[in-house]
Design a protein around this motif. Structure first.
Motif, mmCIF file in Angstrom:
data_model
loop_
_atom_site.group_PDB
_atom_site.id
_atom_site.type_symbol
_atom_site.label_atom_id
_atom_site.label_comp_id
_atom_site.label_asym_id
_atom_site.label_seq_id
_atom_site.Cartn_x
_atom_site.Cartn_y
_atom_site.Cartn_z
ATOM 1 N N TRP A 132 0.841 -1.205 0.000
ATOM 2 C CA TRP A 132 0.000 0.000 0.000
ATOM 3 C C TRP A 132 0.877 1.256 0.000
ATOM 4 O O TRP A 132 0.625 2.201 -0.757
ATOM 5 N N GLN A 133 1.919 1.242 0.834
ATOM 6 C CA GLN A 133 2.813 2.404 0.886
ATOM 7 C C GLN A 133 3.601 2.566 -0.412
ATOM 8 O O GLN A 133 3.845 3.692 -0.869
ATOM 9 N N ASP A 134 4.007 1.452 -1.014
ATOM 10 C CA ASP A 134 4.739 1.527 -2.276
ATOM 11 C C ASP A 134 3.876 2.141 -3.380
ATOM 12 O O ASP A 134 4.365 2.903 -4.217
ATOM 13 N N CYS A 135 2.584 1.788 -3.394
ATOM 14 C CA CYS A 135 1.674 2.382 -4.379
ATOM 15 C C CYS A 135 1.552 3.888 -4.136
ATOM 16 O O CYS A 135 1.637 4.690 -5.076
ATOM 17 N N LYS A 136 1.374 4.266 -2.892
ATOM 18 C CA LYS A 136 1.147 5.675 -2.550
ATOM 19 C C LYS A 136 2.377 6.529 -2.792
ATOM 20 O O LYS A 136 2.284 7.681 -3.243
ATOM 21 N N SER A 137 3.554 5.979 -2.503
ATOM 22 C CA SER A 137 4.787 6.763 -2.621
ATOM 23 C C SER A 137 5.335 6.789 -4.043
ATOM 24 O O SER A 137 6.184 7.621 -4.361
#
Length: 755
Positions: free
Chosen positions: A288-293
């Motif tokens: 999720w963080q990889d998608c957002k960042s």
């Protein structure tokens, strides 16, 4: 100023709180707030003046803490959440909760640190057992990364096992440490693309044109199985990735994600992230963080991934877009393909819906001019389409097999089917037999009194799970009865509970029984000159971690084998040495009371048939049927899927059914049938008048009793979507407040796929 917070509670409202002394948290951030006796994590959705609140200031509580300094939901993601809430009539707080992985819902702080591993200076191979060859090999692999070590993700991709890393850490040979994630390198080609046909190039040009003009384009890629849809995705992606943007690929099943990742990884040197429900909470949080960042450049995931945040999304691909698994069946009942089109329109990016068997809804959108259709009518590489042939089971004798005790039993396969399988195997090729029913047999019946083993909690028969091979090995746990709806299990009784007769018979056939029958014919050295492996592919055999990957590798070795599978094998898999596909039970789907069943059955048949002849060898599909004169089956075989689908569309239009009507299904679940019926009758009584809706019900659900609860449903049909939602906007919240609805479970399903 006050803070408006959305909480994951089943109420169609937000809640006002006082700020902390440190100031107002940003909109889109998580906060911890008191809620009754609980402490809940919510999302800030607004700031208002005290005068705007409906709650007196002396009754307002202050938030307890601010979890995020920066918003985790930006304006676009909050806009998506509001649309989902309004369209599916689901509380905004619950929508936001569905859009967050578990650890984020629990308030875990976000960071971009990753776990790395390195060997300690004192550790050597001598510290490992000399005969532990696998441990020695994995230690040597880790040693190649030197004193700086490597990230856990890289090591796992290289084949390292997490349990091995944990074991070495306990031995004091390696250590873990955290490092900030480095920005990903620009995407580059790892392998040159293939030459496209004219049909394929037209699709790629349309995607590139929409991307360059920064405009939305909804594309239905209607390509027969094996026509090269994946190559179209790859070359369309290349343009987007080279522009520094992210690409999202949705797949219908978890089993497809490793295969899809391998294909994309062989083309692009990029950071590829997999997201699906089988991942542990920590990895879902990292994804999720990889998608957002923006660290994730290519994202491959199942339906929930469409709700994730993206910093710079440039293309969405929904593979096998017709598949019913894209429809969420509980909580927020969204359809991932519909959400993909909505997000694409909002972001002004192209969206590709790829399918060999498009749904009637998507074909209707093409007719309405809301999707642009591109067809791929030829298989890639000059491969020919597999020929389909009917076998009339009424005119064929059924192959009889003899047990070691000398008894003969029916294998369920005709002699013609067995002969075709034998010829294919002798030619060094593979056979796929499709049977969409797992277990040993669907019914356990007493031949003396007619007793059947039924689920005590559902209106369903218990499925017999039994394996002669495992029983002979002493594994008695493989013999049991199970309900596939509520998971209730029991032992197989030695005698009939009603009449004490020992004449209990397992009737019908599941994948396990079919596999054993085939093993007796083709895998037994006493009955077959050459022994061929029988590979069973269903939820029972792929439950363990990495089991599907091992099966997939075995199949792709190309050795002669028989594959027996459920619908898991029908979706997008590439088995180049499969030249014969057999469907021994093709009648069931066309006889169902569900009006969508013919469409879904035809899609499944065409998808399964598409597994044959995908390499350089011609394929054949044999359909064993007791109703070869069935007009729907004949039309599908003779004319193909598209004419079949157009005929169904014409029928739906005459009958006033979706996609020519817009549906909402209210389901009620209660301890008694009378209570469920009364709640829905009361709901009908408060419908606004005039409402211009067709109201059907209340009627019993297809499975009235499930998990010891009774299910009743109410169907609303409207000629216009706006008309339906205008009624639901006010009526649904009133239904939930009905006295007769208290202590019952009422759910609303917009655009249901079955009823």
């Amino acid at each position: 100023m006050l803070i408006q917070v959305a909480l994951a509670v089943p109420l169609f409202r937000h809640f006002d709180y006082l700020p902390m002394a440190s100031g107002l948290p940003v909109i889109g951030a998580r906060v911890l707030v008191p809620f009754g006796a609980q402490k809940l994590v919510g999302i800030v959705i607004g700031h208002i003046d005290e005068a705007q609140s409906e709650v007196p200031k002396n009754k307002l509580k202050a938030i307890l803490s601010v979890i995020d300094d920066e918003p985790i939901f930006d304006d676009r993601l909050l806009s998506l959440a509001n649309w989902l809430s309004n369209y599916y009539h689901y509380p905004l707080g619950d929508v936001l909760s569905v859009m967050m992985p578990k650890l984020i819902r629990q308030g875990k702080p976000l960071d971009l640190l990753t776990t790395h591993w390195r060997i300690l200076p004192s550790a050597t191979e001598a510290d490992l057992p000399a005969r532990a060859h696998k441990q020695q090999a994995q230690f040597a692999m880790l040693k190649l990364h030197g004193e700086h070590g490597a990230s856990e993700d890289v090591l796992l991709m290289e084949g390292m096992e997490r349990s091995f890393l944990t074991m070495l850490e306990k031995k004091g040979m390696i250590e873990r440490f955290e490092k900030p994630k480095a920005p990903p390198k620009p995407v580059s080609l790892a392998k040159l693309p293939l030459t496209l046909t004219g049909e394929q190039q037209a699709v790629v040009d349309a995607v590139i044109g929409a991307h360059e003009s920064q405009s939305y384009a909804g594309i239905l890629l209607n390509g027969i199985t094996g026509s090269g849809k994946t190559e179209v995705y790859l070359q369309a992606m290349q343009h987007v990735l080279e522009a520094g943007q992210q690409v999202l690929i949705l797949v219908p099943e978890i089993g497809l994600t490793p295969q899809t990742r391998a294909r994309f990884a062989s083309r692009f040197a990029a950071n590829i992230v997999l997201l699906h429900s089988a991942m542990n909470p920590t990895h879902r949080l990292q994804g999720w963080q990889d998608c957002k960042s923006g660290h994730a450049q290519i994202v491959i995931g199942t339906r929930s991934t469409i709700l994730y945040p993206f910093t710079n999304l440039g293309l969405i691909v929904v593979d096998e877009a017709h598949d019913s698994s894209y429809k969420q069946q509980d909580s927020l009942r969204y359809h991932a393909a519909d959400v993909a089109l909505y997000r694409g329109a909002g972001l002004k990016i192209p969206v590709i819906l790829g399918s060999a068997t498009p749904s009637l809804e998507h074909l209707k959108l093409v007719d309405d001019g809301k999707l642009s259709e591109y067809q791929l009518l030829k298989r890639a590489g000059g491969a020919s389409t597999a020929k389909m042939k009917l076998i009339d089971a009424r005119l064929q004798s059924t192959y009889q097999q003899t047990t070691p005790d000398g008894e003969r039993y029916n294998t369920g396969l005709t002699d013609a089917l067995i002969d075709a399988i034998r010829r294919t195997l002798d030619a060094g090729e593979q056979v796929l037999i499709f049977l969409n029913r797992r277990g040993y047999a669907p019914i356990l019946l007493c031949e003396a009194c007619g007793w059947q083993a039924d689920c005590p909690r559902c209106d369903a028969h218990l499925t017999v799970h039994f394996s002669n091979q495992l029983i002979n090995q002493g594994n008695l746990s493989q013999s049991y009865l199970k309900c596939h709806h509520c998971d209730w299990q029991s032992y197989i009784p030695p005698v009939c509970p009603d009449c004490q007769s020992q004449n209990l018979d397992a009737r019908g056939m599941g994948t396990t029984r079919l596999s054993e029958n085939l093993h007796a014919i083709f895998g037994n050295p006493q009955t077959s000159k050459t022994v061929y492996p029988i590979i069973q592919i269903d939820r029972d055999t792929t439950r363990r971690k990495d089991s599907w990957e091992k099966i997939y590798r075995q199949i792709n070795e190309g050795k002669p084998a028989i594959l027996v599978g459920t619908q898991m094998v029908a979706k997008g898999h590439h088995f180049p040495n499969v030249t014969l596909v057999c469907l021994p039970n093709a009648d069931r789907g066309f006889l169902s009371a569900d009006f969508r069943s013919p469409e879904h059955t035809a899609q499944l048949m065409i998808q399964v048939a598409g597994r044959a002849g995908r390499g350089d060898k011609a394929g054949q599909v044999l359909i064993q049927t007791l109703q070869p004169e069935n007009p729907l089956l004949l039309k599908l075989i003779r004319d193909g899927y598209l004419p079949f689908a157009q005929a169904l569309l014409a029928e739906r239009k005459v009958m006033g059914l979706p996609p020519y009507r817009f549906a909402a299904l209210v389901r009620c679940e209660a301890k008694t049938l009378a209570a469920a019926n009364q709640a829905l009758k009361d709901a009908i009584a408060i419908l606004p008048k005039p409402h211009h809706l067709a109201v059907l019900g209340p009627i019993d659900a297809p499975m009235t009793k499930k998990n010891s609860r009774y299910h009743v449903q109410l169907l609303l049909l409207a000629k216009e979507r706006r008309q339906l939602h205008h009624v639901l906007n006010h009526w649904w919240s009133q239904v939930l407040q009905l006295p007769s609805a208290k202590y019952l479970k009422l759910t609303l399903d917009i655009d249901p796929i079955s009823w």
